[in-house]
Design a protein around this motif. Structure first.
Motif, mmCIF file in Angstrom:
data_model
loop_
_atom_site.group_PDB
_atom_site.id
_atom_site.type_symbol
_atom_site.label_atom_id
_atom_site.label_comp_id
_atom_site.label_asym_id
_atom_site.label_seq_id
_atom_site.Cartn_x
_atom_site.Cartn_y
_atom_site.Cartn_z
ATOM 1 N N VAL A 1 -9.013 -13.534 0.118
ATOM 2 C CA VAL A 1 -8.929 -12.149 0.469
ATOM 3 C C VAL A 1 -7.457 -11.358 0.179
ATOM 4 N N SER A 2 -6.450 -11.983 0.774
ATOM 5 C CA SER A 2 -5.016 -11.363 0.564
ATOM 6 C C SER A 2 -4.945 -11.083 -0.951
ATOM 7 N N GLY A 3 -4.888 -11.995 -1.770
ATOM 8 C CA GLY A 3 -4.871 -11.841 -3.001
ATOM 9 C C GLY A 3 -5.575 -10.665 -3.732
ATOM 10 N N MET A 4 -6.868 -10.571 -3.441
ATOM 11 C CA MET A 4 -7.632 -9.502 -4.015
ATOM 12 C C MET A 4 -7.444 -8.554 -3.161
ATOM 13 N N GLN A 5 -7.263 -8.339 -2.077
ATOM 14 C CA GLN A 5 -6.802 -7.061 -1.548
ATOM 15 C C GLN A 5 -5.638 -6.398 -2.055
ATOM 16 N N SER A 6 -4.491 -7.158 -2.200
ATOM 17 C CA SER A 6 -3.375 -6.702 -2.883
ATOM 18 C C SER A 6 -3.677 -6.208 -4.201
ATOM 19 N N LEU A 7 -4.235 -7.114 -4.809
ATOM 20 C CA LEU A 7 -4.750 -6.758 -6.576
ATOM 21 C C LEU A 7 -5.699 -5.352 -6.457
ATOM 22 N N MET A 8 -6.530 -4.983 -5.383
ATOM 23 C CA MET A 8 -7.218 -3.716 -5.484
ATOM 24 C C MET A 8 -6.347 -2.713 -5.119
ATOM 25 N N MET A 9 -5.493 -2.672 -4.292
ATOM 26 C CA MET A 9 -4.360 -2.028 -3.719
ATOM 27 C C MET A 9 -3.653 -1.447 -4.822
ATOM 28 N N VAL A 10 -3.199 -2.453 -5.773
ATOM 29 C CA VAL A 10 -2.291 -2.129 -6.799
ATOM 30 C C VAL A 10 -3.157 -1.294 -7.898
ATOM 31 N N LEU A 11 -4.326 -1.671 -8.148
ATOM 32 C CA LEU A 11 -5.243 -0.690 -9.001
ATOM 33 C C LEU A 11 -5.230 0.645 -8.356
ATOM 34 N N THR A 12 -5.533 0.774 -7.118
ATOM 35 C CA THR A 12 -5.624 2.007 -6.431
ATOM 36 C C THR A 12 -4.437 2.840 -6.496
ATOM 37 N N ALA A 13 -3.517 2.217 -6.468
ATOM 38 C CA ALA A 13 -2.140 2.976 -6.375
ATOM 39 C C ALA A 13 -1.971 3.538 -8.070
ATOM 40 N N LEU A 14 -2.385 2.720 -8.961
ATOM 41 C CA LEU A 14 -1.967 3.108 -10.219
ATOM 42 C C LEU A 14 -3.328 4.187 -10.681
ATOM 43 N N THR A 15 -4.271 4.020 -10.128
ATOM 44 C CA THR A 15 -5.216 5.011 -10.318
ATOM 45 C C THR A 15 -4.698 6.324 -9.898
ATOM 46 N N VAL A 16 -4.238 6.288 -8.650
ATOM 47 C CA VAL A 16 -3.847 7.569 -7.887
ATOM 48 C C VAL A 16 -2.488 8.276 -9.006
ATOM 49 N N VAL A 17 -1.504 7.473 -9.557
ATOM 50 C CA VAL A 17 -0.652 8.117 -10.234
ATOM 51 C C VAL A 17 -1.044 8.612 -11.474
ATOM 52 N N VAL A 18 -2.371 7.973 -12.017
ATOM 53 C CA VAL A 18 -2.579 8.575 -13.390
ATOM 54 C C VAL A 18 -3.238 9.882 -13.243
ATOM 55 N N ASN A 19 -4.012 10.059 -12.007
ATOM 56 C CA ASN A 19 -4.741 11.200 -11.697
ATOM 57 C C ASN A 19 -3.968 12.230 -11.091
ATOM 58 N N ILE A 20 -2.751 11.924 -10.898
ATOM 59 C CA ILE A 20 -1.801 12.969 -10.540
ATOM 60 C C ILE A 20 -1.691 13.875 -11.615
ATOM 61 N N ARG A 21 -1.739 13.568 -12.869
ATOM 62 C CA ARG A 21 -1.448 14.531 -14.062
ATOM 63 C C ARG A 21 -2.797 15.291 -14.196
ATOM 64 N N VAL A 22 -3.961 14.930 -13.499
ATOM 65 C CA VAL A 22 -5.173 15.824 -13.834
ATOM 66 C C VAL A 22 -5.417 16.715 -12.550
#
Length: 273
Positions: A170-191
């Protein structure tokens, strides 16, 4: 509208709409299902601290935003799990810290930060070829992770305790999903920008939730509604000559209310004798 496709910036905008819709459809479905929507707002506003620091040192603002977004996501996940601090309090602290830090460093930067408004409110028509490459890479990464670990993500989105009983890290998967969420946020800043990114990542999945029967069917619907919002907002921006970030958000909300009203009327008609 067809004539606009002869312009490179408009083609880039359409491609960006498709790519961000894919990443938002997957990640947005996860954060809405897990009920961690406001973490997205905390991460996006914390990323502004990275933008300000990057401006001050003459670095790429998107790289600074990505570093701060991922760092904030990891902090939120780890501190929320191991410290006796409410997660909503942590979100507020990181949210305000990132914005304050960004404002401070932008103020200290010599000259005028001309592109600052783009980071705050976004502009899909300013997306470059390198931005499209990042969006495509992120969309591919997100799709690959969901395809590779879909069942684990499903368990995690609805019940972390049950996931542990199924031997999910759980801890590893939650961290992975949070990193993907953060990267998605950054990419969407351009939009849509830092201020409005929360809406783009939550409204289309929330709209899909009105119609979907399960997590698996919710994802393609979220992608569809996100695509309707971005393309519709892009068209409205051109017709009305107004900022694209705002029209994309307004379009997503309009789609939500139309779907909600249509679904309610359909259910009411079925109840009638």
């Amino acid at each position: 509208m067809i004539e606009l496709f002869q312009y490179r910036y408009f083609v880039h905008g359409v491609l960006a709409a498709v790519l961000v819709s894919i990443s938002c459809g997957f990640i947005g479905t996860y954060i809405v299902s897990r009920r961690i929507v406001f973490i997205t707002g905390g991460i996006s506003h914390a990323a502004f601290g990275g933008v300000g620091i990057a401006y001050f040192f003459g670095l790429n603002p998107m790289a600074g935003a990505a570093f701060f977004a991922v760092f904030s996501a990891v902090i939120l996940e780890s501190m929320g799990a191991h410290m006796r601090v409410r997660r909503d309090s942590l979100i507020g602290m990181i949210w305000s810290f990132g914005m304050a830090l960004g404002v401070l460093f932008v103020f200290l930067t010599p000259g005028y930060a001309a592109n600052l408004m783009t980071f705050l409110f976004g502009d899909i028509l300013t997306v470059s070829r390198s931005d499209l490459g990042l969006m495509a890479g992120l969309a591919g990464l997100v799709v690959s992770v969901f395809w590779w670990r879909f069942r684990r993500i499903l368990y995690l989105a609805f019940d972390a305790e049950f996931a542990r009983t199924r031997n999910v890290p759980v801890s590893g998967m939650q961290s992975l999903m949070m990193v993907l969420t953060a990267l998605t946020v950054v990419v969407n800043i351009r939009v849509v920008g830092i201020v409005l990114v929360l809406a783009l990542m939550t409204v289309p999945p929330a709209t899909a939730n009105l119609l979907a029967k399960d997590f698996r069917s919710m994802i393609p619907l979220a992608i569809l509604f996100s695509l309707m919002a971005t393309l519709g907002g892009l068209a409205a921006s051109h017709i009305l000559n107004v900022p694209s970030g705002a029209t994309i958000v307004f379009t997503s909300l309009l789609v939500f209310f139309l779907v909600r009203i249509t679904a309610a009327l359909f259910l009411k008609s079925r109840r009638l004798p």
